[in-house]
Design a protein around this motif. Structure first.
Motif, PDB file in Angstrom:
ATOM      1  N   GLN A  69       0.829  -1.206   0.000  1.00 15.57           N
ATOM      2  CA  GLN A  69       0.000   0.000   0.000  1.00 15.57           C
ATOM      3  C   GLN A  69       0.864   1.258   0.000  1.00 15.57           C
ATOM      4  O   GLN A  69       0.556   2.228  -0.694  1.00 15.57           O
ATOM      5  N   THR A  70       1.933   1.231   0.750  1.00 16.06           N
ATOM      6  CA  THR A  70       2.835   2.391   0.796  1.00 16.06           C
ATOM      7  C   THR A  70       3.479   2.619  -0.567  1.00 16.06           C
ATOM      8  O   THR A  70       3.552   3.758  -1.038  1.00 16.06           O
ATOM      9  N   MET A  71       3.928   1.544  -1.215  1.00 17.63           N
ATOM     10  CA  MET A  71       4.540   1.673  -2.535  1.00 17.63           C
ATOM     11  C   MET A  71       3.536   2.181  -3.568  1.00 17.63           C
ATOM     12  O   MET A  71       3.873   3.007  -4.417  1.00 17.63           O
ATOM     13  N   GLU A  72       2.297   1.710  -3.509  1.00 16.51           N
ATOM     14  CA  GLU A  72       1.255   2.202  -4.415  1.00 16.51           C
ATOM     15  C   GLU A  72       1.024   3.690  -4.198  1.00 16.51           C
ATOM     16  O   GLU A  72       0.887   4.457  -5.156  1.00 16.51           O
ATOM     17  N   LYS A  78       4.108  10.146  -7.083  1.00 15.19           N
ATOM     18  CA  LYS A  78       5.104  10.483  -8.091  1.00 15.19           C
ATOM     19  C   LYS A  78       4.433  10.865  -9.404  1.00 15.19           C
ATOM     20  O   LYS A  78       4.841  11.837 -10.057  1.00 15.19           O
ATOM     21  N   ALA A  79       3.422  10.092  -9.799  1.00 12.10           N
ATOM     22  CA  ALA A  79       2.698  10.395 -11.040  1.00 12.10           C
ATOM     23  C   ALA A  79       2.009  11.757 -10.929  1.00 12.10           C
ATOM     24  O   ALA A  79       2.052  12.568 -11.865  1.00 12.10           O
ATOM     25  N   GLU A  80       1.386  12.005  -9.787  1.00 12.89           N
ATOM     26  CA  GLU A  80       0.733  13.299  -9.574  1.00 12.89           C
ATOM     27  C   GLU A  80       1.757  14.434  -9.605  1.00 12.89           C
ATOM     28  O   GLU A  80       1.508  15.499 -10.174  1.00 12.89           O
ATOM     29  N   GLN A  86       4.397  19.262 -15.093  1.00 14.81           N
ATOM     30  CA  GLN A  86       4.024  19.610 -16.469  1.00 14.81           C
ATOM     31  C   GLN A  86       3.073  20.801 -16.490  1.00 14.81           C
ATOM     32  O   GLN A  86       3.184  21.697 -17.320  1.00 14.81           O
ATOM     33  N   ARG A  87       2.135  20.802 -15.558  1.00 12.84           N
ATOM     34  CA  ARG A  87       1.178  21.916 -15.471  1.00 12.84           C
ATOM     35  C   ARG A  87       1.903  23.222 -15.142  1.00 12.84           C
ATOM     36  O   ARG A  87       1.582  24.273 -15.699  1.00 12.84           O
ATOM     37  N   ILE A  88       2.884  23.159 -14.260  1.00  8.42           N
ATOM     38  CA  ILE A  88       3.682  24.348 -13.918  1.00  8.42           C
ATOM     39  C   ILE A  88       4.389  24.869 -15.165  1.00  8.42           C
ATOM     40  O   ILE A  88       4.420  26.070 -15.422  1.00  8.42           O
ATOM     41  N   GLU A  89       4.952  23.935 -15.935  1.00  7.96           N
ATOM     42  CA  GLU A  89       5.650  24.328 -17.154  1.00  7.96           C
ATOM     43  C   GLU A  89       4.705  25.037 -18.125  1.00  7.96           C
ATOM     44  O   GLU A  89       5.027  26.097 -18.668  1.00  7.96           O
TER      45      GLU A  89
END
Length: 130
Positions: A69-72, A78-80, A86-89
């Motif tokens: 669960q911690t790894m998920e 990380k994906a978020e 990308q949104r900042i860019e």
């Protein structure tokens, strides 16, 4: 009488201090005394080993589940984080573009012509995609 009373109160204080000073030792001693040494062939030994094995399996399984669960959660975060970067860019590029547009408009409104500020260039699809 006062002498006897004094002696008896001193001895009871000594008994209390002996108990207090050895309490930790007695506690450890009691834990050792309560451990039974069982014959490995006895039914009680087998029953205790089985219960212990089940408890160990359950604990290890819970640990694995928690780790998974911690790894998920780490992977989701990380994906978020990548999406937010990308949104900042994109927003930074938009901000730069809007600042340039504003400066170009402001300079045109005041009659200042800046040759380096080309509105057609700033609003071109290539510029907007950068």
């Amino acid at each position: 009488m006062t002498l006897e009373m004094n002696n008896s109160s001193n001895s009871s204080l000594a008994d209390i201090s002996d108990v207090e000073s050895t309490y930790g030792e007695n506690k450890r001693h009691y834990a050792k005394v309560n451990r039974l040494i069982l014959d490995k062939q006895s039914e009680e030994y087998r029953r205790r080993r089985e219960r212990n094995n089940l408890a160990v399996k359950k604990s290890r399984n819970q640990s694995k589940i928690k780790t998974t669960q911690t790894m998920e959660r780490v992977n989701r975060m990380k994906a978020e984080n990548d999406e937010l970067q990308q949104r900042i860019e994109i927003l930074s590029k938009e901000l730069t573009l809007l600042k340039d547009l504003f400066l170009a408009h402001a300079s045109n409104a005041h009659g200042d012509e800046k040759p380096e500020m080309d509105l057609k260039f700033l609003t071109s699809p290539q510029t907007l995609q950068q």
